[in-house]
Design an enzyme around this catalytic site. Structure first.
Site, PDB file in Angstrom:
ATOM      1  N   TRP A 188     -10.030 -15.792 -69.578  1.00  8.56           N
ATOM      2  CA  TRP A 188     -10.566 -16.250 -68.283  1.00  8.56           C
ATOM      3  C   TRP A 188     -10.778 -15.028 -67.401  1.00  8.56           C
ATOM      4  CZ3 TRP A 188      -8.389 -15.626 -63.325  1.00  8.56           C
ATOM      5  CH2 TRP A 188      -9.153 -16.212 -62.295  1.00  8.56           C
ATOM      6  N   GLU A 229     -12.626 -19.799 -71.078  1.00  8.44           N
ATOM      7  CA  GLU A 229     -12.235 -20.807 -70.068  1.00  8.44           C
ATOM      8  C   GLU A 229     -13.165 -20.795 -68.854  1.00  8.44           C
ATOM      9  OE1 GLU A 229      -8.274 -20.192 -68.540  1.00  8.44           O
ATOM     10  OE2 GLU A 229      -8.359 -22.001 -67.284  1.00  8.44           O
ATOM     11  N   LYS A 231     -14.831 -22.121 -65.149  1.00  9.50           N
ATOM     12  CA  LYS A 231     -14.306 -22.556 -63.850  1.00  9.50           C
ATOM     13  C   LYS A 231     -15.478 -22.820 -62.928  1.00  9.50           C
ATOM     14  CE  LYS A 231     -10.636 -21.264 -60.599  1.00  9.50           C
ATOM     15  NZ  LYS A 231      -9.520 -20.350 -60.355  1.00  9.50           N
ATOM     16  N   ASP A 262      -9.721 -26.512 -68.312  1.00  9.81           N
ATOM     17  CA  ASP A 262      -8.626 -26.494 -67.349  1.00  9.81           C
ATOM     18  C   ASP A 262      -8.845 -27.665 -66.394  1.00  9.81           C
ATOM     19  OD1 ASP A 262      -7.174 -25.969 -64.878  1.00  9.81           O
ATOM     20  OD2 ASP A 262      -6.724 -23.996 -65.715  1.00  9.81           O
ATOM     21  N   HIS A 265     -10.312 -27.150 -62.868  1.00  9.82           N
ATOM     22  CA  HIS A 265     -11.495 -26.307 -62.702  1.00  9.82           C
ATOM     23  C   HIS A 265     -12.790 -27.062 -62.492  1.00  9.82           C
ATOM     24  CE1 HIS A 265      -9.786 -22.349 -64.567  1.00  9.82           C
ATOM     25  NE2 HIS A 265      -9.021 -22.852 -63.617  1.00  9.82           N
ATOM     26  N   HIS A 289      -5.989 -26.460 -70.599  1.00 10.62           N
ATOM     27  CA  HIS A 289      -5.045 -26.023 -69.588  1.00 10.62           C
ATOM     28  C   HIS A 289      -4.790 -27.242 -68.729  1.00 10.62           C
ATOM     29  CE1 HIS A 289      -5.291 -21.342 -69.394  1.00 10.62           C
ATOM     30  NE2 HIS A 289      -4.779 -21.808 -70.508  1.00 10.62           N
ATOM     31  N   ASP A 297      -6.843 -25.763 -54.511  1.00 12.57           N
ATOM     32  CA  ASP A 297      -5.963 -25.129 -55.496  1.00 12.57           C
ATOM     33  C   ASP A 297      -6.081 -25.855 -56.825  1.00 12.57           C
ATOM     34  OD1 ASP A 297      -3.816 -23.415 -56.464  1.00 12.57           O
ATOM     35  OD2 ASP A 297      -2.700 -25.286 -56.579  1.00 12.57           O
ATOM     36  N   ASP A 299      -3.823 -25.292 -59.453  1.00  8.67           N
ATOM     37  CA  ASP A 299      -2.659 -24.981 -60.288  1.00  8.67           C
ATOM     38  C   ASP A 299      -1.342 -25.584 -59.824  1.00  8.67           C
ATOM     39  OD1 ASP A 299      -4.016 -23.004 -62.140  1.00  8.67           O
ATOM     40  OD2 ASP A 299      -4.434 -22.086 -60.209  1.00  8.67           O
ATOM     41  N   ASP A 329      -1.096 -25.146 -67.381  1.00  4.36           N
ATOM     42  CA  ASP A 329      -1.410 -24.005 -66.514  1.00  4.36           C
ATOM     43  C   ASP A 329      -1.112 -24.361 -65.068  1.00  4.36           C
ATOM     44  OD1 ASP A 329      -2.307 -21.740 -65.292  1.00  4.36           O
ATOM     45  OD2 ASP A 329      -4.438 -22.069 -65.707  1.00  4.36           O
TER      46      ASP A 329
HETATM   47  C1  RNT Z   1      -7.410 -19.384 -63.450  1.00  2.00           C
HETATM   48  C2  RNT Z   1      -7.295 -19.868 -64.848  1.00  2.00           C
HETATM   49  C3  RNT Z   1      -6.353 -19.095 -65.726  1.00  2.00           C
HETATM   50  C4  RNT Z   1      -5.055 -18.697 -65.038  1.00  2.00           C
HETATM   51  C5  RNT Z   1      -3.986 -18.182 -65.968  1.00  2.00           C
HETATM   52  C6  RNT Z   1      -2.902 -17.469 -65.247  1.00  2.00           C
HETATM   53  O1  RNT Z   1      -8.116 -20.221 -62.658  1.00  2.00           O
HETATM   54  O2  RNT Z   1      -6.932 -21.220 -64.834  1.00  2.00           O
HETATM   55  O3  RNT Z   1      -6.107 -19.819 -66.883  1.00  2.00           O
HETATM   56  O4  RNT Z   1      -4.520 -19.737 -64.305  1.00  2.00           O
HETATM   57  O5  RNT Z   1      -4.546 -17.429 -66.954  1.00  2.00           O
HETATM   58 ZN    ZN Z   2      -6.382 -22.129 -66.674  1.00  2.00          ZN
END
Ligand code: RNT
Ligand code: ZN
Length: 423
Positions: A188, A229, A231, A262, A265, A289, A297, A299, A329
């Protein structure tokens, strides 16, 4: 901790599910075999060990909070994770980032890393009998220029980060070979721009070329598989991200790479669960993820939301457990970090077990017969079947505390270990 005989609550639950054609004993066996890869970076707020005291997190990622006791060294992180592992049922993997290199007193920059910096992790994982996954680290570094790495117009910047990408795949392969379990190396990048760009094409052409350079050397797929990955947007890249979903989907399909979805994302109403069976028509494998987006946010600690359940249902009901590499993640510095690991991972496993004990055969039969009333009725009834007794049984059989009993152990660990660490 196999202290008690199977609870009578479980026997009753077993009967209740059996009446709907579900074998909960079988579900427990299947659940325990589905690996979940747990992010090392929840243990120290994505700091890593490149330099003593950790790297300052930046370039599109941020943590908030200052709960006491974060791991300051690889040994502390390993010890904390072992404490979490003892409270988490099922098959676990540990997901490393390149910044978790152990320098052994000699700093090596990201374009010079090799397996030597990860031998400590490998022998630890071997001892625990767990697999490792890996990630290139394209953030928290002075060579991230103007928020960009692999897409930067300056070829020297790109070259540095291409070399990092190559090194990390080779580390992944060495990890996989040493452990006898395939390592997933996930890429990523934070690249993107805050305000409306005038050129959307150039960065994407450079990204495709950089990726092709990183992946040029074929590696043994039993040792390492690569994933990319996408986003939608990030901190400081609100207006344009070259590595968007469409970009990486096309890249993964055309180059035979995995795609990492993810859950944080995408647009808030977009379902990652729905993407799984769509993408698996064209890719042999994907990686996840699993995360929880909250406003801007992406995460937050994974909780047992409808979205999480939908993801688990797609994996289990779709028959995709061997084609989806499940990783988590998230990173939250405002709560006990061991508890964050435990809560998020147990929730993922609850969601998988919930999907495994759902009366899906009956529900699908109703759908096939056009009886949509029964489909809806059973989907709703499935939510309140006596699942807690099944979950507790799962924990008991795995030798980990059932219900909320794990929390007392985390609190004790906080008192005796975490609070003793000077901040
Ligand atoms: C960031 C991505 C990535 C990170 C990690 C730490 O938006 O999701 O995967 O969160 O690699
Ligand atoms: Zn991620």
């Amino acid at each position: 901790m196999k202290s008690r005989p199977p609870a009578s609550a479980y026997r009753l639950a077993h009967e209740r599910y059996a009446a709907l054609g579900v074998d909960t004993d079988r579900a427990l066996r299947l659940a325990s075999k589905i690996p979940v890869s747990i992010p090392c970076w929840q243990g120290d707020d994505v700091g890593g060990f490149e330099r003593a005291g950790g790297q300052k997190l930046g370039d599109g990622l941020a943590t908030f909070g200052s709960h006491p006791g974060k791991a300051r060294t690889p040994d502390e992180l390993r010890r904390d994770f072992e404490a979490a592992m003892a409270l988490i049922p099922g098959t676990k993997r540990f997901n490393l980032h390149a910044i978790y290199a152990e320098m052994g007193g000699r700093y090596v920059d990201r374009d010079g890393l090799g397996v030597e910096q990860f031998r400590g992790w490998i022998s630890w994982a071997k001892g625990l009998g767990i697999g490792l996954d890996f990630n290139q680290t394209y953030f928290s570094h002075a060579r991230v220029k103007d928020g960009c790495t692999l897409t930067h117009p300056d070829a020297a910047v790109r070259r540095f980060w291409i070399e990092h990408g190559i090194r990390c795949r080779e580390i992944g392969a060495a990890i996989g070979r040493a452990l006898g379990r395939t390592c997933l190396t996930n890429l990523w990048i934070p690249d993107g721009v805050k305000d409306t760009p005038a050129d959307r094409r150039g960065p994407r052409e450079r990204l495709a070329a950089s990726l092709d350079a990183i992946f040029a050397r074929p590696l043994n797929l039993r040792h390492n598989v690569d994933s990319v990955e996408p986003k939608l947007f990030g901190l400081g890249s609100e207006s344009y991200v070259p590595g968007s979903h469409e970009f990486y989907l096309g890249y993964a399909v055309s180059r035979g790479k995995l795609l990492t979805l993810d859950a944080g994302h995408y647009h808030p109403t977009e379902s990652v669960a729905d993407k799984i069976s769509a993408i698996l028509q064209f890719l042999p494998e994907i990686s996840l993820h699993v995360s929880r987006g909250v406003r801007w946010d992406s995460d937050h600690v994974v909780t047992l939301t409808d979205e999480l359940q939908a993801i688990a249902q797609e994996i289990v009901w779709g028959g995709y457990t061997d084609r989806v590499r499940i990783g988590l993640d998230y990173f939250d510095a405002s709560i006990n970090r061991v508890a964050a690991w435990v809560i998020g991972t147990r929730n993922m496993q609850k969601a998988l077990l919930l999907a495994l004990v759902a009366p899906i055969a009956r529900i699908r039969a109703a759908e096939r017969e056009g009886d949509l009333t029964t489909r809806l009725a059973l989907l709703e009834e499935a939510r309140t079947l006596p699942f807690p007794a099944v979950w507790d049984q799962y924990c008991l059989e795995a030798g980990v505390p059932e219900g909320e009993r794990w929390l007392a152990e985390v609190k004790a660990y906080e008192r005796t270990v975490l609070r003793q660490r000077a901040s």
